[in-house]
Design a protein around this motif. Structure first.
Motif, PDB file in Angstrom:
ATOM      1  N   ASP A   6       0.849  -1.188   0.000  1.00  0.00           N
ATOM      2  CA  ASP A   6       0.000   0.000   0.000  1.00  0.00           C
ATOM      3  C   ASP A   6       0.890   1.245   0.000  1.00  0.00           C
ATOM      4  OD1 ASP A   6      -1.693   2.127   0.547  1.00  0.00           O
ATOM      5  OD2 ASP A   6      -2.669   1.154   2.242  1.00  0.00           O
ATOM      6  N   ASP A   8       0.242   4.163   0.740  1.00  0.00           N
ATOM      7  CA  ASP A   8      -0.085   5.044   1.866  1.00  0.00           C
ATOM      8  C   ASP A   8       0.190   4.406   3.220  1.00  0.00           C
ATOM      9  OD1 ASP A   8      -1.044   7.011   0.086  1.00  0.00           O
ATOM     10  OD2 ASP A   8      -3.005   6.016   0.001  1.00  0.00           O
ATOM     11  N   GLU A  11       2.349   6.476   5.859  1.00  0.00           N
ATOM     12  CA  GLU A  11       1.609   7.657   6.302  1.00  0.00           C
ATOM     13  C   GLU A  11       0.440   7.254   7.206  1.00  0.00           C
ATOM     14  OE1 GLU A  11      -1.190  11.231   4.541  1.00  0.00           O
ATOM     15  OE2 GLU A  11       0.211  10.250   3.180  1.00  0.00           O
ATOM     16  N   ASN A  12      -0.314   6.243   6.801  1.00  0.00           N
ATOM     17  CA  ASN A  12      -1.436   5.782   7.620  1.00  0.00           C
ATOM     18  C   ASN A  12      -0.962   5.244   8.968  1.00  0.00           C
ATOM     19  OD1 ASN A  12      -3.249   6.438   5.593  1.00  0.00           O
ATOM     20  ND2 ASN A  12      -3.307   4.360   4.763  1.00  0.00           N
TER      21      ASN A  12
END
Length: 173
Positions: A6, A8, A11-12
């Motif tokens: 993923d 992201d 960041e997540n």
């Protein structure tokens, strides 16, 4: 598998920490990829695992089964994958599956040691669980894939207990 992470995720993962939520990560297992490279892909993405996070969750469902491996080979490879993660984190992984795949591919009693995250979209009071976990309790239940929090659509997952039990489960696993 070995081909996707993923974009992201980092960041997540950081945002979850900043918001003070309990975090967790899962790996979508694919039978056409060897277990060791899959584990390395997941470990590289996840890095160090905080003790207050869920143990890694291995997602094994219909879309996981790709190729012509025998059921015995699939079982052996998946157990090898789980073992690599357990050695790295010294924690017992969770398995996310549904009843059909659980009964078809995860019927080996060795899978019962892994806490169960079950997908069963139903309004029933509890989900049906695969046979390998007979006599045990589910830990997480994905009850629906259609839930809204504000304007955001998401899955609806339940923990089988209260907040104190959730924190205790995480600490023990």
């Amino acid at each position: 598998g070995i081909t996707y992470t993923d974009p992201d995720f980092k960041e997540n993962w950081n945002t979850i920490t900043q918001q003070g939520f309990i975090k967790g990560a899962y790996h979508f297992y694919r039978t056409n990829d060897a277990p060791q490279p899959q584990a390395e892909n997941f470990l590289n993405a996840l890095g160090d695992l905080p003790t207050d996070a869920f143990s890694p969750i291995v997602d094994f469902e219909e879309g996981s089964i790709v190729g012509t491996q025998t059921k015995d080979q699939i079982i052996s490879d998946l157990l090898s994958f789980l073992d690599v993660l357990e050695q790295k984190y010294n924690r017992t992984q969770m398995i996310y599956t549904d009843v059909n795949i659980g009964n078809s591919y995860l019927s080996d009693s060795r899978f019962a040691k892994y806490p169960l995250s079950i997908e069963k979209y139903t309004a029933n009071a509890s989900p049906t669980i695969p046979g390998a976990w007979a006599g045990t309790e589910w830990i997480l239940w994905q009850q629906s894939d259609n839930y809204k929090i504000g304007d955001t659509a998401n899955d609806y997952d339940l923990f089988n207990g209260n907040l104190m039990q959730l924190k205790s489960f995480i600490a023990k696993n």
